[in-house]
Scaffold this motif. Structure first.
Motif, mmCIF file in Angstrom:
data_model
loop_
_atom_site.group_PDB
_atom_site.id
_atom_site.type_symbol
_atom_site.label_atom_id
_atom_site.label_comp_id
_atom_site.label_asym_id
_atom_site.label_seq_id
_atom_site.Cartn_x
_atom_site.Cartn_y
_atom_site.Cartn_z
ATOM 1 N N GLY A 115 0.854 -1.210 0.013
ATOM 2 C CA GLY A 115 -0.102 0.262 0.131
ATOM 3 C C GLY A 115 1.155 1.328 -0.002
ATOM 4 N N GLN A 116 1.722 1.434 1.178
ATOM 5 C CA GLN A 116 2.707 2.443 1.146
ATOM 6 C C GLN A 116 4.120 1.910 1.634
ATOM 7 O OE1 GLN A 116 0.579 5.593 3.616
ATOM 8 N NE2 GLN A 116 1.466 6.958 2.050
ATOM 9 N N GLY A 117 4.951 2.368 0.862
ATOM 10 C CA GLY A 117 6.513 2.128 1.438
ATOM 11 C C GLY A 117 6.958 3.192 2.120
ATOM 12 N N ILE A 118 7.973 3.058 2.760
ATOM 13 C CA ILE A 118 8.663 4.037 3.702
ATOM 14 C C ILE A 118 10.115 4.489 2.773
ATOM 15 C CG2 ILE A 118 10.076 4.469 5.814
ATOM 16 C CD1 ILE A 118 8.356 2.490 7.089
ATOM 17 N N TYR A 119 10.180 5.691 2.639
ATOM 18 C CA TYR A 119 11.114 6.229 1.852
ATOM 19 C C TYR A 119 11.798 7.310 2.699
ATOM 20 C CZ TYR A 119 13.500 8.156 -2.534
ATOM 21 O OH TYR A 119 14.493 8.325 -3.567
ATOM 22 N N ALA A 120 13.109 7.048 2.956
ATOM 23 C CA ALA A 120 13.963 8.102 3.708
ATOM 24 C C ALA A 120 14.914 8.876 3.320
ATOM 25 C CB ALA A 120 14.306 7.079 4.932
ATOM 26 N N TYR A 121 14.863 10.151 3.294
ATOM 27 C CA TYR A 121 16.019 11.129 2.794
ATOM 28 C C TYR A 121 16.926 11.332 3.882
ATOM 29 C CZ TYR A 121 12.755 11.861 -0.976
ATOM 30 O OH TYR A 121 11.769 12.086 -2.178
ATOM 31 N N VAL A 122 18.173 11.147 3.608
ATOM 32 C CA VAL A 122 19.254 11.263 4.904
ATOM 33 C C VAL A 122 20.265 12.039 4.524
ATOM 34 C CG1 VAL A 122 20.756 10.078 6.499
ATOM 35 C CG2 VAL A 122 18.491 8.994 5.681
ATOM 36 N N ILE A 123 20.642 12.971 5.521
ATOM 37 C CA ILE A 123 21.740 14.021 5.446
ATOM 38 C C ILE A 123 22.959 13.524 6.235
ATOM 39 C CG2 ILE A 123 22.791 16.235 5.520
ATOM 40 C CD1 ILE A 123 19.967 17.392 5.428
ATOM 41 N N CYS A 124 24.146 13.082 5.787
ATOM 42 C CA CYS A 124 25.025 12.636 6.573
ATOM 43 C C CYS A 124 25.923 13.708 6.933
ATOM 44 C CB CYS A 124 25.886 11.564 5.771
ATOM 45 S SG CYS A 124 25.234 9.969 5.898
ATOM 46 N N ARG A 125 26.889 13.488 7.879
ATOM 47 C CA ARG A 125 27.976 14.272 8.175
ATOM 48 C C ARG A 125 28.954 14.445 7.174
ATOM 49 N NH1 ARG A 125 31.613 12.716 11.576
ATOM 50 N NH2 ARG A 125 30.476 10.718 12.449
ATOM 51 N N ASP A 126 29.758 15.615 6.995
ATOM 52 C CA ASP A 126 30.569 15.806 6.044
ATOM 53 C C ASP A 126 31.372 14.673 5.737
ATOM 54 O OD1 ASP A 126 29.769 18.287 5.361
ATOM 55 O OD2 ASP A 126 31.304 19.362 6.392
ATOM 56 N N GLY A 127 31.313 14.152 4.452
ATOM 57 C CA GLY A 127 32.281 13.173 4.024
ATOM 58 C C GLY A 127 32.194 11.760 4.528
ATOM 59 N N ALA A 128 31.031 11.462 5.378
ATOM 60 C CA ALA A 128 30.848 10.368 6.011
ATOM 61 C C ALA A 128 30.057 9.309 4.872
ATOM 62 C CB ALA A 128 29.834 10.440 7.121
ATOM 63 N N CYS A 129 29.423 10.103 3.910
ATOM 64 C CA CYS A 129 28.806 9.119 2.791
ATOM 65 C C CYS A 129 29.063 9.360 1.294
ATOM 66 C CB CYS A 129 27.174 9.231 3.011
ATOM 67 S SG CYS A 129 26.517 8.745 4.457
ATOM 68 N N ASP A 130 30.442 9.900 1.340
ATOM 69 C CA ASP A 130 30.775 10.210 0.176
ATOM 70 C C ASP A 130 30.945 8.827 -0.988
ATOM 71 O OD1 ASP A 130 30.884 12.671 1.006
ATOM 72 O OD2 ASP A 130 32.868 13.162 0.945
ATOM 73 N N ASP A 131 31.349 7.700 -0.470
ATOM 74 C CA ASP A 131 31.424 6.731 -1.545
ATOM 75 C C ASP A 131 30.563 5.670 -1.325
ATOM 76 O OD1 ASP A 131 33.123 4.666 0.067
ATOM 77 O OD2 ASP A 131 33.706 6.518 0.779
ATOM 78 N N GLU A 132 30.547 4.841 -2.191
ATOM 79 C CA GLU A 132 29.372 3.849 -2.282
ATOM 80 C C GLU A 132 29.745 2.866 -0.929
ATOM 81 O OE1 GLU A 132 27.018 4.028 -4.216
ATOM 82 O OE2 GLU A 132 25.978 1.908 -3.418
ATOM 83 N N ILE A 133 30.999 2.517 -0.428
ATOM 84 C CA ILE A 133 31.013 1.631 0.583
ATOM 85 C C ILE A 133 30.471 2.513 1.728
ATOM 86 C CG2 ILE A 133 32.854 0.346 1.980
ATOM 87 C CD1 ILE A 133 34.239 -0.122 -0.685
ATOM 88 N N SER A 134 30.960 3.568 1.901
ATOM 89 C CA SER A 134 30.474 4.000 3.433
ATOM 90 C C SER A 134 28.922 4.342 3.058
ATOM 91 C CB SER A 134 31.326 5.468 3.597
ATOM 92 O OG SER A 134 31.308 5.967 2.350
ATOM 93 N N ARG A 135 28.478 4.420 2.149
ATOM 94 C CA ARG A 135 27.212 4.842 2.153
ATOM 95 C C ARG A 135 26.435 3.317 2.431
ATOM 96 N NH1 ARG A 135 27.615 8.319 -2.406
ATOM 97 N NH2 ARG A 135 27.532 6.784 -3.903
ATOM 98 N N LYS A 136 26.709 2.197 1.875
ATOM 99 C CA LYS A 136 26.216 0.985 2.314
ATOM 100 C C LYS A 136 26.170 0.738 3.728
ATOM 101 C CE LYS A 136 24.824 -1.308 -1.338
ATOM 102 N NZ LYS A 136 23.803 -0.403 -1.796
#
Ligand code: 6R9
Length: 638
Positions: free
Chosen positions: A544-565
């Protein structure tokens, strides 16, 4: 069903009842309440207050709801089946209780509660698999006047602790373990973890179900099978005031922590019985099956209280629709000769996706009435349910209601009022829905839409939110003073039937389960790499509905695929720990910023559109603090 209670049987009777319930509600509900077992009748049928939210029904009356569910039926239905239990694994034993046997089991459990120090007014939390002892223990609480608070056994230890502490529960009832399909949950271990943070709890009663080894804490934990050895088989029911608390059930709202919705004894009883009897039109020899878990309100009112109050045979299923195969529901229907079946659109959609041969393998001949609850049922699912399960001959009652309303509010009554795809239908007697515009004025006529509100109290109306009436007042009565505000949007179609359009507040309905966006955001924000987050719902084929999350990380914490994962995994871990697996986001998008107004408010409307994939028409974004952020979010969409 030829019960002691009259039932509405024709359209004309519905219209007559509806008119009476509006013109003279006190007389109407006094007549409906008459045939129940009362120790003392009421002084006053109704005290209405839709401004402060202090609504009272049948004040001055004395009763016990379990005398109405059980004792009342013993002389005429003592040997009739009250409860049929179908286990998770179809190869293991089903269990059946007659009304006489269920009465005895409830009395015994009530005596165990007494012996463990539970007294009238105490709060007892239940965290259990869908086994007969969950139904029995819930009724046992009501028998001795303890307030039950059932917690769905999918919530995490932290979520349990929040609920136990809010209710200041003294005793918890649980089991060694739970099986749901192929999944196993060590529920006792989850309770142990929760109770490390719950000083109010003195005792834990453990029901042996799977024979799993568990740790028993000395001086706190006891086995039910030990305790029940010595107790009497009868237990006098505690005399309760009409407005004494019957149960607390926690549900998510648009802000902060879930709130404890409180229902009281007499009004809830009358409403559960009245709505069950009239909507489903169950006959005396029918088998009725509501597939909801007792951990949700549907399980309270339409698996347990409604059917038992009406003297029906209610089926309780431990498992899931797809285990061991996607034909399991249909197998259960044939096996037990189910006549009336009540389930959720999510279950229907998940089963529609499988080979139709899973349905065709069963006759489904016994079915007469189908029901749907929890979320809007889309036309495709409605037609599939109607054609393949109901074989075109069973009316579908699409029942709109809420934890707070105690029972069904807007719905077809089977074979009496119209059942049309994607429309909940007409209000039940006693329910006066209105559609309000932004200014809080009633929108008249048909072919109009607005915020759905209710203009007069009905017997099952929420009495308060536990320990915090102000919250109930603000959420339900303060929004448009003089109305109960539902949080849903609705249309009154040209034919006068209501179509429910979904939540207008920050509540997401995932598979019929409510989550507040703030609640999920709070969990996400506990991650120390997260600066800020925003959660919205988006259309999902099955849930019916799914949950979609938008997230802001601390500087540099999510810059590459591995850290995002990595961050994604730890976000999911915190949500599972804080709320439970059922609140896991379907999509997580890392963003540099969120679309905010100059006053700092997140424009959720834009985030919803992006999540839906409807990015061509985002509306006016010029009032945003940083309009460019929207483009970046659209580019990074999952
Ligand atoms: C009983 C239950 C309540 C919310 C409610 C609404 C949605 C429930 C519905 C429906 C459309 C229906 N809802 N039934 N929407 N058609 N037949 O589900 O209670 O868990 O408190 O949820 O569910 O949005 O406001 P609860």
């Amino acid at each position: 069903m030829p019960t002691d209670h009259p039932r509405i049987r024709t359209t004309e009777e519905y219209q007559y009842a509806y008119r009476r319930s509006v013109e003279n509600p006190e007389q109407y509900w006094a007549d409906v309440a008459e045939p129940f077992t009362w120790r003392r009748k009421w002084d006053n049928v109704l005290t209405a207050d839709l401004v402060e939210g202090h609504n009272k029904w049948f004040e001055g009356a004395k009763l016990n709801i379990t005398e109405n569910c059980l004792d009342r039926h013993l002389s005429t239905r003592g040997n009739k089946l009250a409860l049929i239990w179908e286990p998770n694994d179809p190869k293991t034993r089903q269990i059946r209780y007659t009304y006489r046997e269920l009465h005895q089991e409830v009395c015994k459990f009530a005596n165990v509660l007494h012996n463990n120090g539970v007294e009238k007014g105490d709060r007892v939390c239940l965290y259990m698999p869908m086994i007969p002892q969950l139904a029995i223990a819930t009724l046992a609480c009501a028998r001795i006047g303890a307030v039950h608070s059932v917690i769905f056994a999918g919530f995490s230890a932290n979520a349990i602790a929040d609920r136990v502490n809010d209710a200041q529960a003294t005793v918890v009832i649980t089991a060694d373990g739970l099986e749901r399909g192929a999944k196993q949950i060590p529920v006792k271990r989850v309770v142990d973890e929760a109770l490390e943070h719950c000083p109010s709890v003195r005792g834990v009663i453990v029901v042996e179900h799977l024979g799993w080894p568990v740790h028993m804490k000395d001086g706190r934990d006891v086995w039910y099978h030990d305790e029940v050895q010595e107790v009497e088989k009868t237990c006098p029911a505690e005399e309760m005031d009409a407005e004494d608390m019957l149960f607390i059930l926690y549900t998510s709202g648009s802000t902060g922590k879930p709130k404890g919705v409180v229902h009281t004894t007499a009004g809830y009883m009358v409403w559960a019985d009245y709505t069950f009897r009239n909507v489903f039109q169950v006959e005396e020899n029918d088998v009725y099956w509501c597939s909801a878990d007792i951990g949700w309100v549907t399980g309270h009112t339409y698996l347990l209280y409604g059917p038992l109050l009406s003297g029906a045979t209610t089926l309780m299923f431990e498992g899931v629709p797809t285990y061991p195969s996607p034909g399991r529901y249909w197998e259960v229907i044939d096996k037990h000769g189910v006549n009336v079946f009540y389930t959720s659109p999510t279950a229907i959609r998940s089963l529609m996706a499988h080979d139709i041969n899973h349905v065709l393998a069963y006759s489904l001949d016994s079915l007469r009435v189908l029901g749907s609850v929890g979320e809007p049922i889309n036309e495709e699912a409605w037609h599939w349910y109607h054609t393949h399960i109901g074989k075109g001959r069973c009316p579908i009652v699409d029942t709109w209601w809420q934890t707070e309303t105690g029972g069904i509010m807007i719905s077809a009554m089977a074979n009496i009022t119209p059942s049309v795809p994607a429309r909940a239908g007409l209000p039940l007697p006693g329910v006066q829905p209105v559609l309000l515009n932004q200014e809080g004025q009633e929108v008249e006529g048909n072919d109009v839409e607005g915020y759905l509100a209710i203009k007069a109290p009905w017997p099952g109306i929420i009495r308060t939110t536990y320990g915090d009436h102000e919250r109930a007042k603000q959420t339900y009565f303060g929004v448009y003073p003089g109305y109960y505000f539902t949080g849903d949007g609705a249309r009154r179609e040209p034919d006068g039937l209501y179509r429910i359009q979904g939540r207008v507040d920050d509540v997401i309905n995932v598979s019929g389960h409510r989550f507040g966006t703030a609640e999920i955001e709070n969990a996400i924000n506990q991650n120390n790499t997260v600066v800020e987050s925003a959660v919205v719902g988006y259309p999902h084929d099955v849930k019916g509905q799914g949950i979609y999350a938008y997230v802001i990380c601390r500087d540099g914490a999510c810059d590459d695929e591995i850290s995002r994962k990595h961050v994604e995994a730890s976000i999911i871990e915190t949500i599972v720990a804080e709320i439970g697996r059922i609140a896991k986001p379907d999509k997580i998008q890392f963003v540099e910023g969120l679309p905010k107004t100059r006053s700092g408010k997140i424009m959720r409307r834009i985030l919803r559109k992006v999540a839906e994939g409807d990015t061509s028409n985002l509306g006016d974004t010029t009032t945003l603090l940083d309009p460019e952020i929207v483009e970046k979010i659209v580019e990074g969409r999952k």
